[in-house]
Design a protein around this motif. Sequence first.
Motif, PDB file in Angstrom:
ATOM      1  N   HIS A 170       3.630  -0.307   6.671  1.00  0.00           N
ATOM      2  CA  HIS A 170       5.077  -0.297   6.509  1.00  0.00           C
ATOM      3  C   HIS A 170       5.703  -1.029   7.679  1.00  0.00           C
ATOM      4  O   HIS A 170       5.104  -1.138   8.747  1.00  0.00           O
ATOM      5  CB  HIS A 170       5.602   1.138   6.502  1.00  0.00           C
ATOM      6  CG  HIS A 170       4.988   1.998   5.444  1.00  0.00           C
ATOM      7  ND1 HIS A 170       4.663   1.524   4.202  1.00  0.00           N
ATOM      8  CD2 HIS A 170       4.632   3.297   5.439  1.00  0.00           C
ATOM      9  CE1 HIS A 170       4.160   2.508   3.472  1.00  0.00           C
ATOM     10  NE2 HIS A 170       4.112   3.597   4.222  1.00  0.00           N
ATOM     11  N   SER A 178       8.518   0.068   8.992  1.00  0.00           N
ATOM     12  CA  SER A 178       9.055   1.150   9.821  1.00  0.00           C
ATOM     13  C   SER A 178       8.640   2.461   9.167  1.00  0.00           C
ATOM     14  O   SER A 178       8.675   2.590   7.949  1.00  0.00           O
ATOM     15  CB  SER A 178      10.576   1.016   9.904  1.00  0.00           C
ATOM     16  OG  SER A 178      11.183   2.283   9.915  1.00  0.00           O
ATOM     17  N   GLU A 179       8.241   3.420   9.959  1.00  0.00           N
ATOM     18  CA  GLU A 179       7.693   4.648   9.381  1.00  0.00           C
ATOM     19  C   GLU A 179       8.759   5.572   8.803  1.00  0.00           C
ATOM     20  O   GLU A 179       8.551   6.199   7.778  1.00  0.00           O
ATOM     21  CB  GLU A 179       6.840   5.382  10.420  1.00  0.00           C
ATOM     22  CG  GLU A 179       5.449   4.784  10.596  1.00  0.00           C
ATOM     23  CD  GLU A 179       4.740   4.472   9.271  1.00  0.00           C
ATOM     24  OE1 GLU A 179       4.789   5.302   8.359  1.00  0.00           O
ATOM     25  OE2 GLU A 179       4.161   3.372   9.138  1.00  0.00           O
ATOM     26  N   SER A 180       9.898   5.690   9.474  1.00  0.00           N
ATOM     27  CA  SER A 180      10.941   6.573   8.947  1.00  0.00           C
ATOM     28  C   SER A 180      12.276   5.836   8.938  1.00  0.00           C
ATOM     29  O   SER A 180      13.126   6.051   9.799  1.00  0.00           O
ATOM     30  CB  SER A 180      11.024   7.844   9.783  1.00  0.00           C
ATOM     31  OG  SER A 180      10.972   7.537  11.161  1.00  0.00           O
ATOM     32  N   GLU A 218      14.239   0.797   1.810  1.00  0.00           N
ATOM     33  CA  GLU A 218      12.947   0.812   2.500  1.00  0.00           C
ATOM     34  C   GLU A 218      12.243   2.147   2.283  1.00  0.00           C
ATOM     35  O   GLU A 218      11.010   2.193   2.203  1.00  0.00           O
ATOM     36  CB  GLU A 218      13.137   0.531   3.993  1.00  0.00           C
ATOM     37  CG  GLU A 218      11.806   0.327   4.686  1.00  0.00           C
ATOM     38  CD  GLU A 218      11.927  -0.435   5.989  1.00  0.00           C
ATOM     39  OE1 GLU A 218      13.053  -0.773   6.392  1.00  0.00           O
ATOM     40  OE2 GLU A 218      10.873  -0.697   6.603  1.00  0.00           O
ATOM     41  N   GLN A 219      12.990   3.212   2.187  1.00  0.00           N
ATOM     42  CA  GLN A 219      12.368   4.509   1.891  1.00  0.00           C
ATOM     43  C   GLN A 219      11.640   4.458   0.554  1.00  0.00           C
ATOM     44  O   GLN A 219      10.519   4.958   0.418  1.00  0.00           O
ATOM     45  CB  GLN A 219      13.427   5.614   1.862  1.00  0.00           C
ATOM     46  CG  GLN A 219      13.897   6.030   3.247  1.00  0.00           C
ATOM     47  CD  GLN A 219      14.904   7.184   3.183  1.00  0.00           C
ATOM     48  OE1 GLN A 219      14.981   7.899   2.190  1.00  0.00           O
ATOM     49  NE2 GLN A 219      15.678   7.353   4.245  1.00  0.00           N
ATOM     50  N   ASN A 242       8.505   2.351   0.973  1.00  0.00           N
ATOM     51  CA  ASN A 242       7.482   3.110   1.699  1.00  0.00           C
ATOM     52  C   ASN A 242       6.834   4.154   0.795  1.00  0.00           C
ATOM     53  O   ASN A 242       5.618   4.361   0.845  1.00  0.00           O
ATOM     54  CB  ASN A 242       8.091   3.803   2.912  1.00  0.00           C
ATOM     55  CG  ASN A 242       8.251   2.864   4.097  1.00  0.00           C
ATOM     56  OD1 ASN A 242       8.004   1.672   3.975  1.00  0.00           O
ATOM     57  ND2 ASN A 242       8.667   3.397   5.221  1.00  0.00           N
ATOM     58  N   GLY A 258       3.113   3.811   0.067  1.00  0.00           N
ATOM     59  CA  GLY A 258       2.391   4.897   0.714  1.00  0.00           C
ATOM     60  C   GLY A 258       1.498   5.635  -0.270  1.00  0.00           C
ATOM     61  O   GLY A 258       0.351   5.970   0.045  1.00  0.00           O
ATOM     62  N   SER A 318       2.576  -6.326   7.339  1.00  0.00           N
ATOM     63  CA  SER A 318       3.707  -5.657   6.682  1.00  0.00           C
ATOM     64  C   SER A 318       4.510  -6.629   5.818  1.00  0.00           C
ATOM     65  O   SER A 318       5.652  -6.350   5.469  1.00  0.00           O
ATOM     66  CB  SER A 318       4.601  -5.010   7.736  1.00  0.00           C
ATOM     67  OG  SER A 318       5.177  -5.983   8.570  1.00  0.00           O
ATOM     68  N   SER A 351       5.408  -5.089   2.347  1.00  0.00           N
ATOM     69  CA  SER A 351       6.486  -4.122   2.531  1.00  0.00           C
ATOM     70  C   SER A 351       7.812  -4.831   2.760  1.00  0.00           C
ATOM     71  O   SER A 351       8.827  -4.526   2.123  1.00  0.00           O
ATOM     72  CB  SER A 351       6.132  -3.231   3.723  1.00  0.00           C
ATOM     73  OG  SER A 351       7.232  -2.463   4.121  1.00  0.00           O
ATOM     74  N   HIS A 399      11.167  -4.989   0.173  1.00  0.00           N
ATOM     75  CA  HIS A 399      12.458  -4.568   0.707  1.00  0.00           C
ATOM     76  C   HIS A 399      13.520  -5.636   0.418  1.00  0.00           C
ATOM     77  O   HIS A 399      14.593  -5.360  -0.117  1.00  0.00           O
ATOM     78  CB  HIS A 399      12.291  -4.338   2.212  1.00  0.00           C
ATOM     79  CG  HIS A 399      13.464  -3.711   2.882  1.00  0.00           C
ATOM     80  ND1 HIS A 399      13.414  -3.240   4.170  1.00  0.00           N
ATOM     81  CD2 HIS A 399      14.723  -3.491   2.447  1.00  0.00           C
ATOM     82  CE1 HIS A 399      14.596  -2.764   4.495  1.00  0.00           C
ATOM     83  NE2 HIS A 399      15.403  -2.899   3.473  1.00  0.00           N
TER      84      HIS A 399
END
Lengths: 153, 153
Positions: free
Chosen positions: A91, A93-95, A101-102, A105, A109, B5, B8, B12
């Motif tokens: 990813h 960014s993780e969070s 993007e969520q 992910n 994921g 990435s 990902s 996005h």
Amino acid sequence: MKQDSRLSATLHVLLHMADRGAPMTSEELAVCLGTNPVVIRRTMAGLRETGLVRSEKGHGGGWTLARALDAITLGDVHRALGEPALIALGHRSESPQCLVEQAVNAALGEAFAEAEALLAGHFDRVRLSDLAADFSRRFDERRQVHAKHDKAL
Amino acid sequence: MKQDSRLSATLHVLLHMADRGAPMTSEELAVCLGTNPVVIRRTMAGLRETGLVRSEKGHGGGWTLARALDAITLGDVHRALGEPALIALGHRSESPQCLVEQAVNAALGEAFAEAEALLAGHFDRVRLSDLAADFSRRFDERRQVHAKHDKAL
DNA sequence: TTTCATGTAACTTTTAATGTTACATGATTG
DNA sequence: CAATCATGTAACATTAAAAGTTACATGAAA
């Protein structure tokens, strides 16, 4: 993407150690892999802590397997190496704050986790003794080819 | 292992493009990702060749989706990016002389191929419209939370 | 006590992704 | 037509992790 070949290298080394039956030095193992003895020591250090191998200093010293081949799985080795990531994609960014993007992910994921679980499961089912058996098969095969060749001369 | 990435990031960006409905500049997209516009152009170049997006120069120009969200799978995007490796582990040598290493490669190669096939299959079944739907769900969820919060005041 | 082997820190090299700068090209607008 | 905006692209620099190297300390055996 630069690939991590530590698992491959370590399996190679462990099988050579089993095949030998006597302690092998980092120098000898490094020659097997075409690399540097220090790389061997660094890699094997983790395996020693996990109890997969033993090391002895001084004359006649070197590395030996601490368990039988059928008591070591590929998963054991992978964990002893510090469980390096299996999937090459990640990813950004993780969070993330961004809902888009969520969603990305979440979708990726899930896919990554599936594949990782499959691979990890496979690793836990395969033992070094399985690889050794495959090696023996290849060895016999080569011998037969050579015998046939010798006969033909 | 440094992870890739690009997939990902590209997903996005594509979802933001779809959400907007009008051309988005590399500059705008770069802000979405917190990166540089040139990185966007470089990445999108492959997608344009595969016919996933279009680009327009000059005033009012930028990037637009060339297909509907339900006509693009994650697999399409992955292929458009040049099919970067999915598995982070690799062999030390592709066609080794050493029979031990051949046995190692065979065992690992099988495991890698399995996981890769699973992941690739997953990618081919998931469409961008699925991610967009998940985004909408998250969006509504957040709205409800906000509404509840406003009501409480 | 010499030699051999591991143990380990510190450093360099390599490789691919990622980021940046600079400038050319083409489209739109006034 | 000229100014502006945007992509297109080459040529760098940066980053991060693996991999390789050098140097030297530690300990065991001959």
